[in-house]
Design a protein around this motif. Structure first.
Motif, short mmCIF file in Angstrom:
data_model
loop_
_atom_site.label_atom_id
_atom_site.label_comp_id
_atom_site.label_asym_id
_atom_site.label_seq_id
_atom_site.Cartn_x
_atom_site.Cartn_y
_atom_site.Cartn_z
N SER A 32 1.14 -1.58 -0.02
CA SER A 32 -0.02 0.13 -0.19
C SER A 32 0.70 1.68 -0.26
CB SER A 32 -0.76 0.28 1.29
OG SER A 32 -0.01 0.21 2.64
N GLY A 33 0.15 2.25 -0.37
CA GLY A 33 0.78 3.66 -0.02
C GLY A 33 1.79 4.00 1.45
N LEU A 34 1.22 3.28 2.31
CA LEU A 34 1.81 3.80 3.86
C LEU A 34 3.04 2.29 3.88
CD1 LEU A 34 1.35 4.56 6.27
CD2 LEU A 34 0.16 3.14 7.27
N MET A 35 3.11 1.42 3.09
CA MET A 35 3.69 0.66 3.19
C MET A 35 4.97 0.70 2.23
SD MET A 35 4.26 -3.09 2.05
CE MET A 35 3.13 -4.28 3.63
N ILE A 36 5.05 1.94 1.60
CA ILE A 36 5.59 2.23 0.71
C ILE A 36 6.71 3.52 1.45
CG2 ILE A 36 6.33 4.56 -1.57
CD1 ILE A 36 5.73 1.17 -2.34
N ARG A 37 5.60 4.19 2.30
CA ARG A 37 6.18 5.32 2.79
C ARG A 37 7.02 5.16 4.15
NH1 ARG A 37 1.14 7.27 1.68
NH2 ARG A 37 0.21 6.62 3.54
N GLU A 38 6.53 4.00 4.35
CA GLU A 38 7.17 3.00 5.60
C GLU A 38 8.86 2.31 5.07
OE1 GLU A 38 4.04 2.70 8.86
OE2 GLU A 38 4.83 0.76 8.33
N GLY A 82 6.08 7.91 -9.99
CA GLY A 82 6.99 6.43 -9.76
C GLY A 82 6.67 6.13 -8.77
N ILE A 83 5.33 5.86 -7.58
CA ILE A 83 5.45 5.77 -6.32
C ILE A 83 6.02 4.57 -5.96
CG2 ILE A 83 2.97 5.47 -4.53
CD1 ILE A 83 2.06 7.29 -6.15
N ASN A 84 5.23 3.55 -6.86
CA ASN A 84 6.59 2.26 -6.39
C ASN A 84 8.11 2.27 -6.61
OD1 ASN A 84 3.93 1.62 -5.34
ND2 ASN A 84 3.56 -0.25 -6.29
N SER A 85 8.29 2.45 -7.69
CA SER A 85 9.56 2.41 -8.74
C SER A 85 10.42 3.36 -8.26
CB SER A 85 8.96 2.65 -10.49
OG SER A 85 9.07 4.13 -9.82
N ARG A 86 9.94 4.49 -7.51
CA ARG A 86 11.27 4.99 -6.90
C ARG A 86 11.55 4.43 -5.41
NH1 ARG A 86 10.76 6.87 -11.56
NH2 ARG A 86 10.77 9.22 -11.73
N HIS A 218 16.31 3.35 -16.61
CA HIS A 218 14.97 3.02 -16.08
C HIS A 218 15.11 3.84 -14.69
CE1 HIS A 218 14.27 0.09 -18.85
NE2 HIS A 218 15.34 -0.42 -18.58
N PRO A 219 13.84 4.44 -13.57
CA PRO A 219 12.85 3.70 -14.22
C PRO A 219 12.39 4.97 -14.63
CG PRO A 219 12.89 4.66 -11.82
CD PRO A 219 14.70 5.12 -13.16
N LEU A 220 12.70 5.98 -16.07
CA LEU A 220 11.88 6.34 -16.45
C LEU A 220 10.65 6.42 -17.65
CD1 LEU A 220 11.60 9.95 -17.13
CD2 LEU A 220 12.70 10.25 -18.72
N ALA A 221 11.23 5.39 -18.22
CA ALA A 221 11.21 4.55 -19.25
C ALA A 221 9.67 4.05 -18.72
CB ALA A 221 12.01 3.63 -20.27
N ASP A 222 9.59 3.11 -17.70
CA ASP A 222 8.23 2.57 -17.28
C ASP A 222 7.42 3.26 -16.48
OD1 ASP A 222 11.19 1.96 -16.58
OD2 ASP A 222 10.58 0.05 -15.65
N ASP A 223 8.00 4.78 -16.03
CA ASP A 223 7.28 5.28 -15.45
C ASP A 223 5.84 6.08 -16.71
OD1 ASP A 223 8.10 5.66 -13.18
OD2 ASP A 223 9.14 6.91 -12.78
N LEU A 224 6.97 6.72 -17.56
CA LEU A 224 6.40 7.01 -18.87
C LEU A 224 5.19 6.21 -19.00
CD1 LEU A 224 9.00 8.95 -20.28
CD2 LEU A 224 7.07 10.63 -19.60
N ALA A 225 5.97 4.60 -19.94
CA ALA A 225 4.77 3.54 -20.40
C ALA A 225 2.98 3.98 -18.94
CB ALA A 225 5.33 2.89 -20.20
N GLN A 226 3.56 3.34 -17.99
CA GLN A 226 2.99 3.29 -16.67
C GLN A 226 1.53 4.90 -16.30
OE1 GLN A 226 1.40 1.17 -15.53
NE2 GLN A 226 2.50 0.09 -13.13
N ALA A 227 2.16 6.28 -17.02
CA ALA A 227 0.99 7.06 -17.38
C ALA A 227 0.21 6.66 -17.99
CB ALA A 227 2.41 7.72 -17.11
#
Length: 253
Positions: A32-38, A82-86, A218-227
């Motif tokens: 989750s977003g909270l897990m990402i932050r933690e 890139g919430i997860n990828s970063r 990467h991860p720029l290419a991933d983020d652009l495609a995901q967008a």
């Protein structure tokens, strides 16, 4: 341990390592977003005071993917952040080696988090998979480029395009994991692996890792495609159906 309190993680700091257990038992440890932050907070600690990292999941699952309800609400702007990828890239670039101890499901974002670790060790029921295209998106947090590096293009395409899951035996044959051990010995063997690394020179480990982890596009290419995919109706429809089916399953219990 000293530091922030955690709601989605169990964190233990030892002299030479930090042990992190993903802990969302109500959601198969979904990321989750909270897990990402933690997890970012854990990275803060490990960047300030470099130690080895052992990452595992609570119960008989590593992480059953990302939180689909949250992904459904994300759009282009969130993809470009890139919430997860970063985070996963930050895990990949931690100063000292990282080990993922995986048993049970490691799907979607859970698989990608394990791919970001330097080494994976598996229990007999481990299953790695990336079913994201079935939800109208791609595995945009590293799998599209890390997995080919780890197991080769052919096996990676079987996982990413054909929806193949790699069980423990297949993961070992593909070189994705270093070993498959009995479930009751998984953490013991993971710590033994860390013990061996801890006996090496920390500066040598750190510099070796820097040399191996050469930067790429990467991860720029991933983020652009995901967008692009995050804005599509197909993604919204597929994730909505997924959540509705999940809710119907609960109502029958």
């Amino acid at each position: 341990m000293s530091g922030p309190a955690y709601e989605t993680l169990l964190v233990e700091e030892r002299d030479d390592r930090v042990v992190v257990t993903l802990h969302r038992p109500e959601a198969r440890n979904a990321i989750s977003g909270l897990m990402i932050r933690e997890l970012h907070a854990v990275c803060d600690l490990l960047e300030r005071d470099p130690k080895l990292l052992l990452l595992t999941g609570h119960g008989a699952v590593f992480a059953g993917g990302a939180d689909i309800g949250e992904l459904l609400r994300r759009g282009r702007d969130e993809a470009l952040r890139g919430i997860n990828s970063r985070l996963f890239e930050r895990v990949r670039r931690l100063p000292l080696p990282t080990v993922a101890a995986v048993d049970g499901w490691a799907l979607g974002g859970g698989a990608e988090l394990s791919y970001a670790c330097d080494i994976r060790i598996a229990g007999p029921d481990a299953v790695f998979g990336n079913p994201e295209p079935g939800l109208g998106i791609l595995a945009g947090a590293g799998a599209c480029w890390r997995l080919p590096e780890l197991v080769g293009e052919s096996v990676a395409k079987q996982v990413l395009l054909a929806g193949r899951n790699l069980d423990a035996r297949a993961a070992l044959a593909a070189g994705l994991v270093i070993d498959v051990v009995p479930a009751e010995k998984l953490l013991e063997e993971a710590h033994a692996l860390l013990d061996r690394m801890a006996r090496s020179s920390a500066p040598a480990l750190r510099l070796t890792k820097l040399v191996v982890d050469a930067p790429g596009v990467h991860p720029l290419a991933d983020d652009l495609a995901q967008a692009v995919l995050f804005e599509g109706q197909d993604k919204k429809d597929r994730m909505t159906r997924f959540l509705e089916k999940k809710e119907k399953g609960r109502s029958r219990i």
